[in-house]
Design a protein around this motif. Structure first.
Motif, PDB file in Angstrom:
ATOM      1  N   CYS A   1     -54.834  90.862   2.536  1.00  0.00           N
ATOM      2  CA  CYS A   1     -55.746  89.720   2.396  1.00  0.00           C
ATOM      3  C   CYS A   1     -57.157  90.235   1.829  1.00  0.00           C
ATOM      4  O   CYS A   1     -57.685  91.230   1.930  1.00  0.00           O
ATOM      5  N   VAL A   2     -57.377  89.299   0.628  1.00  0.00           N
ATOM      6  CA  VAL A   2     -58.729  89.785   0.008  1.00  0.00           C
ATOM      7  C   VAL A   2     -60.179  89.491   0.549  1.00  0.00           C
ATOM      8  O   VAL A   2     -60.998  90.052   0.206  1.00  0.00           O
ATOM      9  N   GLU A   3     -59.750  88.605   1.720  1.00  0.00           N
ATOM     10  CA  GLU A   3     -60.976  88.493   2.493  1.00  0.00           C
ATOM     11  C   GLU A   3     -61.510  89.484   3.147  1.00  0.00           C
ATOM     12  O   GLU A   3     -62.599  90.158   3.446  1.00  0.00           O
TER      13      GLU A   3
ATOM     14  N   LEU B   1     -50.414  78.431  -0.468  1.00  0.00           N
ATOM     15  CA  LEU B   1     -51.047  79.744   0.050  1.00  0.00           C
ATOM     16  C   LEU B   1     -50.921  79.961   1.450  1.00  0.00           C
ATOM     17  O   LEU B   1     -50.872  79.138   2.022  1.00  0.00           O
ATOM     18  N   THR B   2     -50.648  81.306   1.680  1.00  0.00           N
ATOM     19  CA  THR B   2     -50.638  81.463   3.034  1.00  0.00           C
ATOM     20  C   THR B   2     -51.789  82.019   3.695  1.00  0.00           C
ATOM     21  O   THR B   2     -52.864  82.593   2.776  1.00  0.00           O
ATOM     22  N   ARG B   3     -52.176  81.848   4.908  1.00  0.00           N
ATOM     23  CA  ARG B   3     -53.689  82.362   5.449  1.00  0.00           C
ATOM     24  C   ARG B   3     -53.165  83.707   6.242  1.00  0.00           C
ATOM     25  O   ARG B   3     -52.211  83.942   6.826  1.00  0.00           O
ATOM     26  N   CYS B   4     -54.381  84.335   6.302  1.00  0.00           N
ATOM     27  CA  CYS B   4     -54.336  85.799   7.061  1.00  0.00           C
ATOM     28  C   CYS B   4     -54.271  85.454   8.349  1.00  0.00           C
ATOM     29  O   CYS B   4     -55.080  84.547   9.117  1.00  0.00           O
ATOM     30  N   GLN B   5     -53.698  86.339   9.208  1.00  0.00           N
ATOM     31  CA  GLN B   5     -53.521  86.184  10.763  1.00  0.00           C
ATOM     32  C   GLN B   5     -54.806  86.647  11.254  1.00  0.00           C
ATOM     33  O   GLN B   5     -54.998  86.472  12.467  1.00  0.00           O
ATOM     34  N   ILE B   6     -55.446  87.586  10.587  1.00  0.00           N
ATOM     35  CA  ILE B   6     -56.904  88.074  11.024  1.00  0.00           C
ATOM     36  C   ILE B   6     -58.022  87.321  11.035  1.00  0.00           C
ATOM     37  O   ILE B   6     -58.581  86.883  12.009  1.00  0.00           O
ATOM     38  N   CYS B   7     -58.290  86.838   9.800  1.00  0.00           N
ATOM     39  CA  CYS B   7     -59.508  86.252   9.591  1.00  0.00           C
ATOM     40  C   CYS B   7     -59.362  84.625   9.345  1.00  0.00           C
ATOM     41  O   CYS B   7     -60.181  83.810   9.195  1.00  0.00           O
ATOM     42  N   HIS B   8     -58.022  84.296   9.340  1.00  0.00           N
ATOM     43  CA  HIS B   8     -57.543  83.047   9.108  1.00  0.00           C
ATOM     44  C   HIS B   8     -57.955  82.255   7.690  1.00  0.00           C
ATOM     45  O   HIS B   8     -57.955  81.054   7.647  1.00  0.00           O
TER      46      HIS B   8
END
Length: 244
Positions: free
Chosen positions: A3-5, A24-31
């Motif tokens: 995740c680039v964030e 695009l998919t979302r990160c499970q950690i930062c959403h």
């Protein structure tokens, strides 16, 4: 991929549902979106590089470049000759400006032990630029290895650190503007400062460390690089040593 964030590992950054339907998919950690740069055009990616965005370095290093267990991506290796040539041109430009503005032909002969002006030795300047670049990269790698905390279990792939340095040195290509337009020599100093700050940003992103650690790595590499102009100056005082 990451995740680039937030830098967390992700399985994929987008899903292709067919017929051009890409989400695009979302990160499970930062959403947040795992990699928004997938949909960005080149100029927007370049703009974020100029702005020193941490996310764009994660995108280029971990999601755009194919995984390398060892070695450096061929595309980035092709940039090295361009970086060296532009750096050599900047050295030539500075020497030419200095001697043409400060000396006439008679006084130049008393300063230089060469049969011609120092900036006429193009291969010498090219060799200096290549050696400086090599020492700069080696210096960053050595300081990064020394500053890694012993309690840190993070395994550093130093080939990716080299690629981070190469990507963040893209500002060297701005020297081409000096070839097209009649810029002052101070433009080269601005470019060099910009490159150093980009190197610090890329090093900080890759090592996932503090700004102080990244600055120590880059400044350590720069000090090692300065051994080349110092040696040239001691060997022949006609080669003026420029800082930045």
């Amino acid at each position: 991929m990451i995740c680039v964030e937030c830098g967390s590992a992700v399985n994929h950054v987008y899903r292709d549902y067919g017929k051009g339907n890409v989400r695009l998919t979302r990160c499970q950690i930062c959403h947040e979106y795992a990699d928004k740069y997938i949909e960005y055009e080149f100029m927007l990616v370049l703009l974020d590089l100029i702005l020193h965005r941490h996310q764009v370095y994660r995108h280029l290093l971990f999601n755009r470049i194919d995984y390398h267990e060892s070695g450096v991506d061929v595309t980035l290796l092709k940039l090295i000759p361009a970086f060296i040539c532009f750096d050599a041109y900047l050295k030539w430009f500075r020497l030419a400006k200095y001697y043409d503005e400060s000396f006439d032909s008679a006084s130049l002969a008393t300063v230089s032990s060469f049969s011609s002006k120092p900036y006429d030795y193009h291969f010498t300047l090219l060799g200096c630029a290549a050696l400086e670049f090599l020492l700069f990269v080696l210096g960053i790698l050595m300081i990064a290895r020394l500053t890694q905390r012993k309690v840190d279990t993070h395994f550093v792939k130093y080939n990716y650190l080299v690629m981070a340095i190469l990507i963040s040195t893209f500002g060297r290509l701005l020297i081409v503007l000096m070839m097209i337009w009649d810029y002052d020599v101070n433009f080269g100093r601005v470019v060099n400062i910009f490159i150093l700050t980009s190197n610090i940003t890329a090093t900080k992103v890759f090592l996932d460390g503090s700004g102080m650690q990244a600055s120590a790595c880059v400044l350590g590499g720069y000090m090692l690089r300065m051994l080349v102009p110092i040696a040239m100056y001691l060997a022949n005082r006609s080669f003026i040593m420029f800082i930045l």
